[in-house]
Design an enzyme around this catalytic site. Structure first.
Site, short mmCIF file in Angstrom:
data_model
loop_
_atom_site.label_atom_id
_atom_site.label_comp_id
_atom_site.label_asym_id
_atom_site.label_seq_id
_atom_site.Cartn_x
_atom_site.Cartn_y
_atom_site.Cartn_z
N CYS A 144 0.88 -1.17 0.00
CA CYS A 144 0.00 0.00 0.00
C CYS A 144 0.91 1.22 0.00
CB CYS A 144 -0.86 -0.05 1.26
SG CYS A 144 -1.85 1.43 1.54
N CYS A 191 -1.01 3.85 -6.39
CA CYS A 191 -1.88 3.26 -5.36
C CYS A 191 -2.10 1.82 -5.82
CB CYS A 191 -3.20 4.01 -5.30
SG CYS A 191 -4.49 3.15 -4.38
#
Ligand code: DGL
Length: 269
Positions: free
Chosen positions: A75, A186
């Site tokens: 992440c 992302c």
């Protein structure tokens, strides 16, 4: 003491990190994986650095308590705000972090204009500014942090006309300003890659960090003598703080699990 036969722990705010897991499993098919989707707290990208760090530490602790020999922070938001802190906390645990792939994008752009699609929190992270200064100082870098995209992927909505329209709203202005290399900053966004590529074709080269993170995971395990040398397919155990049934359905969809028969699929809260 961590052992080579222990599993690798991978975490994300939700299902986005599965895009990284997918790449790691290609390189390391014999490893067992524990994946934690912190879906009850997703999205991380709208939170403060402090909150992001606390949430990431909580999930990392759970994975370590479950016996992870190494952690992959799959992440960008969690990683850019917490990886240095986690490494100080657990000096003996190999921890792989990630930053948006600005470096390769700076090499690929022909117009000298790079786009970065990230969460709000990543777009403000000093770690992103740092890679931009180091590797793309002579390029124009346009950062976009569109709200709602993460939620679309969380609900498995990766191909609809609605998603297409939202992507166009945010990407058309970047392309109009000359962006020809787009960094998916992302881990949810690689699941939107087929749609982005179908919209922009050759006009846009799309880049993400999944493969690089997989190679780095492999290197770090090797350097620490932690590669699992068994020759039977590894297992995948998925944990979530959210709705396990929903995470299960979306995971199967995103990973196209019918074609991955070796996966042992367990959802636990
Ligand atoms: N998948 C995450 C990332 O790479 C964050 C999504 C979110 O929770 O906002 O940044």
């Amino acid at each position: 003491m961590a052992e080579a036969h222990d599993p690798i722990g991978i975490l994300d705010s939700g299902v986005g990190g599965l895009s990284v897991l997918r790449e790691i499993r290609k390189l390391l098919p014999y490893e067992d994986f524990l994946y934690y989707a912190d879906s009850a707290n997703c999205p991380y990208g709208i939170r403060s650095p402090e909150e992001i760090r606390k949430l990431t530490q909580r999930v990392a602790t759970i994975l370590l308590e479950r016996g992870a020999k190494a952690l992959v922070i799959a992440c960008n938001t969690a990683s850019t705000h917490s990886v240095a802190y986690l490494r100080q906390l657990w000096l003996q645990i190999p921890i792989v972090g990630m930053v948006p792939a600005v470096k390769p994008a700076a090499g690929y752009t022909r117009n000298g204009v790079v786009g970065v699609l990230a969460t709000e929190a990543t777009s403000r992270a000093p770690a992103l500014q740092d890679v931009i200064e180091r590797f793309a100082g002579d390029k124009k870098v346009l950062i976009s942090a569109p709200p709602g995209l993460v939620e679309l992927v969380e609900s498995g909505n990766t191909e609809s006309a609605e998603t297409c329209a939202i992507l166009k709203t945010h990407l058309d202005p970047l392309v109009a300003q000359g962006v020809d290399a787009l960094v998916l900053g992302c881990t949810h966004f690689p699941f939107l890659r087929p749609l982005i590529e179908s919209i922009y074709g050759d006009k846009l080269l799309v880049i993400d960090s999944g493969e690089a993170v997989a190679r780095q995971t492999c290197r770090i395990l090797e350097n620490n003598g932690l590669l699992n040398l068994k020759a039977t397919s590894g297992t995948l155990t998925i944990f979530t703080s959210g709705n396990s049934q929903q995470v299960g359905v979306i995971t199967q969809k995103l990973l196209k699990m019918d074609s991955v028969p070796a996966v042992k699929f367990i959802i636990k809260s």
